[in-house]
Design a protein around this motif. Sequence first.
Motif, mmCIF file in Angstrom:
data_model
loop_
_atom_site.group_PDB
_atom_site.id
_atom_site.type_symbol
_atom_site.label_atom_id
_atom_site.label_comp_id
_atom_site.label_asym_id
_atom_site.label_seq_id
_atom_site.Cartn_x
_atom_site.Cartn_y
_atom_site.Cartn_z
ATOM 1 N N TYR A 63 1.030 -0.662 -0.187
ATOM 2 C CA TYR A 63 -0.380 0.268 0.031
ATOM 3 C C TYR A 63 0.761 1.225 -0.300
ATOM 4 C CZ TYR A 63 -3.769 3.350 1.176
ATOM 5 O OH TYR A 63 -3.571 5.143 0.816
ATOM 6 N N GLU A 64 1.930 1.146 1.081
ATOM 7 C CA GLU A 64 2.217 2.665 0.518
ATOM 8 C C GLU A 64 3.575 3.099 -0.374
ATOM 9 O OE1 GLU A 64 1.895 0.798 3.837
ATOM 10 O OE2 GLU A 64 1.299 1.416 4.936
ATOM 11 N N LYS A 65 4.240 1.949 -0.448
ATOM 12 C CA LYS A 65 5.027 1.604 -1.535
ATOM 13 C C LYS A 65 4.413 2.471 -3.396
ATOM 14 C CE LYS A 65 8.711 0.951 0.195
ATOM 15 N NZ LYS A 65 9.448 0.318 1.649
ATOM 16 N N GLY A 66 3.799 1.070 -3.607
ATOM 17 C CA GLY A 66 2.767 1.395 -4.347
ATOM 18 C C GLY A 66 1.630 2.552 -4.111
ATOM 19 N N ARG A 67 1.758 3.402 -3.104
ATOM 20 C CA ARG A 67 0.955 5.170 -3.130
ATOM 21 C C ARG A 67 1.826 6.110 -3.692
ATOM 22 N NH1 ARG A 67 -3.949 6.710 -1.745
ATOM 23 N NH2 ARG A 67 -4.067 8.528 -1.023
ATOM 24 N N SER A 68 2.878 5.331 -3.267
ATOM 25 C CA SER A 68 3.772 6.806 -3.598
ATOM 26 C C SER A 68 4.091 6.904 -4.964
ATOM 27 C CB SER A 68 5.204 6.302 -2.625
ATOM 28 O OG SER A 68 5.991 5.101 -3.062
ATOM 29 N N ILE A 69 4.211 5.624 -5.363
ATOM 30 C CA ILE A 69 4.333 6.295 -6.820
ATOM 31 C C ILE A 69 3.506 5.970 -7.776
ATOM 32 C CG2 ILE A 69 5.256 4.008 -8.842
ATOM 33 C CD1 ILE A 69 6.491 2.043 -6.968
ATOM 34 N N ARG A 70 2.102 5.631 -7.273
ATOM 35 C CA ARG A 70 1.280 6.068 -8.485
ATOM 36 C C ARG A 70 1.467 7.523 -8.450
ATOM 37 N NH1 ARG A 70 -3.272 8.760 -9.324
ATOM 38 N NH2 ARG A 70 -4.777 8.290 -9.448
ATOM 39 N N TYR A 71 1.740 8.025 -6.965
ATOM 40 C CA TYR A 71 0.912 9.507 -6.913
ATOM 41 C C TYR A 71 2.624 10.400 -6.692
ATOM 42 C CZ TYR A 71 -3.427 9.156 -5.334
ATOM 43 O OH TYR A 71 -4.886 8.191 -5.468
ATOM 44 N N ASN A 72 3.418 9.746 -7.301
ATOM 45 C CA ASN A 72 4.603 10.851 -7.738
ATOM 46 C C ASN A 72 4.872 11.328 -9.403
ATOM 47 O OD1 ASN A 72 5.231 8.602 -10.511
ATOM 48 N ND2 ASN A 72 6.817 8.020 -9.260
ATOM 49 N N GLU A 73 5.645 12.043 -9.651
ATOM 50 C CA GLU A 73 5.716 13.494 -9.911
ATOM 51 C C GLU A 73 4.713 13.262 -11.592
ATOM 52 O OE1 GLU A 73 5.995 16.844 -10.203
ATOM 53 O OE2 GLU A 73 5.310 15.927 -8.155
ATOM 54 N N ARG A 74 5.991 11.661 -12.293
ATOM 55 C CA ARG A 74 5.653 11.289 -13.740
ATOM 56 C C ARG A 74 4.070 10.856 -13.471
ATOM 57 N NH1 ARG A 74 8.847 5.857 -16.444
ATOM 58 N NH2 ARG A 74 6.758 5.892 -18.299
ATOM 59 N N PHE A 75 3.434 9.656 -12.514
ATOM 60 C CA PHE A 75 2.596 9.100 -12.755
ATOM 61 C C PHE A 75 0.754 9.696 -12.151
ATOM 62 C CE2 PHE A 75 5.221 5.425 -12.734
ATOM 63 C CZ PHE A 75 5.171 5.413 -13.947
ATOM 64 N N LYS A 76 1.524 11.368 -11.129
ATOM 65 C CA LYS A 76 0.158 11.114 -10.543
ATOM 66 C C LYS A 76 -0.860 12.067 -11.037
ATOM 67 C CE LYS A 76 2.218 15.985 -9.380
ATOM 68 N NZ LYS A 76 2.800 17.298 -8.069
ATOM 69 N N ALA A 77 -0.997 12.313 -12.273
ATOM 70 C CA ALA A 77 -1.838 13.137 -13.499
ATOM 71 C C ALA A 77 -2.541 12.117 -13.676
ATOM 72 C CB ALA A 77 -1.542 13.692 -14.364
ATOM 73 N N VAL A 78 -2.514 11.012 -14.101
ATOM 74 C CA VAL A 78 -3.431 10.138 -14.802
ATOM 75 C C VAL A 78 -3.343 8.502 -13.472
ATOM 76 C CG1 VAL A 78 -3.302 8.491 -16.726
ATOM 77 C CG2 VAL A 78 -2.547 10.678 -17.295
ATOM 78 N N GLY A 79 -2.391 8.402 -13.102
ATOM 79 C CA GLY A 79 -2.076 7.758 -12.618
ATOM 80 C C GLY A 79 -1.649 5.981 -13.336
ATOM 81 N N THR A 80 -0.582 5.061 -12.476
ATOM 82 C CA THR A 80 -1.005 3.921 -12.452
ATOM 83 C C THR A 80 -1.195 3.096 -12.043
ATOM 84 O OG1 THR A 80 1.225 2.667 -13.845
ATOM 85 C CG2 THR A 80 1.991 3.878 -12.176
ATOM 86 N N ASN A 81 -1.489 1.960 -12.087
ATOM 87 C CA ASN A 81 -1.553 0.623 -11.709
ATOM 88 C C ASN A 81 0.450 -0.063 -10.908
ATOM 89 O OD1 ASN A 81 -4.066 -0.027 -11.785
ATOM 90 N ND2 ASN A 81 -3.614 -0.036 -13.678
ATOM 91 N N VAL A 82 0.601 -0.382 -10.168
ATOM 92 C CA VAL A 82 1.911 -1.069 -9.281
ATOM 93 C C VAL A 82 2.019 -2.312 -8.861
ATOM 94 C CG1 VAL A 82 3.768 -0.600 -7.805
ATOM 95 C CG2 VAL A 82 2.188 1.388 -8.739
ATOM 96 N N ASN A 83 2.892 -2.938 -10.021
ATOM 97 C CA ASN A 83 3.173 -4.488 -8.930
ATOM 98 C C ASN A 83 4.035 -4.479 -8.467
ATOM 99 O OD1 ASN A 83 -0.074 -5.591 -11.076
ATOM 100 N ND2 ASN A 83 1.851 -4.297 -11.991
#
Length: 262
Positions: free
Chosen positions: A153-173
């Motif tokens: 949850y914590e690690k996935g969320r920090s990637i999903r909301y990082n500079e690159r992805f925050k606008a559109v989002g991504t799934n993180v595996n």
Amino acid sequence: MNIHFFKYQGTGNDFVILDNRDGRYTGLTEEQIKGLCDRRFGVGGDGLMMLQVQEGYDFAMQYYNSDGRPGSMCGNGGRCLTAFAWKMGIHQEHIHFIASDGPHEATLEGEDWVNLRMKNVDSVETDPAFFYLNTGSPHYVQYVSQLSGFEVYEKGRSIRYNERFKAVGTNVNFVEPMPAENGIFVRTYERGVEDETYSCGTGVTAAALTYAGPEARTYTIPVKTLGGNLVVKFNKTGPHTYEDIWLCGPAKLVFEGNIALD
Ligand SMILES: N[C@H](CCC[C@H](N)C(=O)O)C(=O)O
């Protein structure tokens, strides 16, 4: 408004399903869909799908994430909707449907095992730390050790909301090889649910593609998720190209019922 719903799950990725072939649920709002997916005030689900009529296909799949917004392709959802279509009388040896990422083919083995053909993948971004690819939905894939205790949850969320992805989002595996099974263990933080789910079909597919060896050939990769086991089969045709990709696993009706919406 009274809603007759079906609740399905595929390896613990769970969905509210509505038969919208007569268009009666087309006007549901984002708030209403979010409410139906709510685990305390609604039916509960990681997403909601509608079975729709589509000329030239057996059906169309309309998928919403649990936040009430239209999502991109959902692999476990596609498998569950295929099992539901069969239950609704769409009996074809090869079922053809259209989803947000294009046409899909599916076959059933018994009533609750569905093999779903996913779209071809023709590019993968490779970085020393991660892979990034689209299997119908966007997926960031990172290999880690000790995945059982990993802070998904914590690690996935920090990637999903990082500079690159925050606008559109991504799934993180997050992925850990299981050498004894020649397979992988995958845990996924899902965009649109904004939490870890028990399994994500397009994520499992993305992870399995990255696990293939360098040789161009067919692969069969067993995948463990928190909610059960899946198998991904595909043909690797080049360093970053994959065809004939199949996501295979259980898809089960849990219950059906009625719920009144204000
Ligand atoms: N659970 C889904 C993925 C839903 C995609 C959604 N989270 C989005 O990115 O819109 C699956 O089994 O493939």
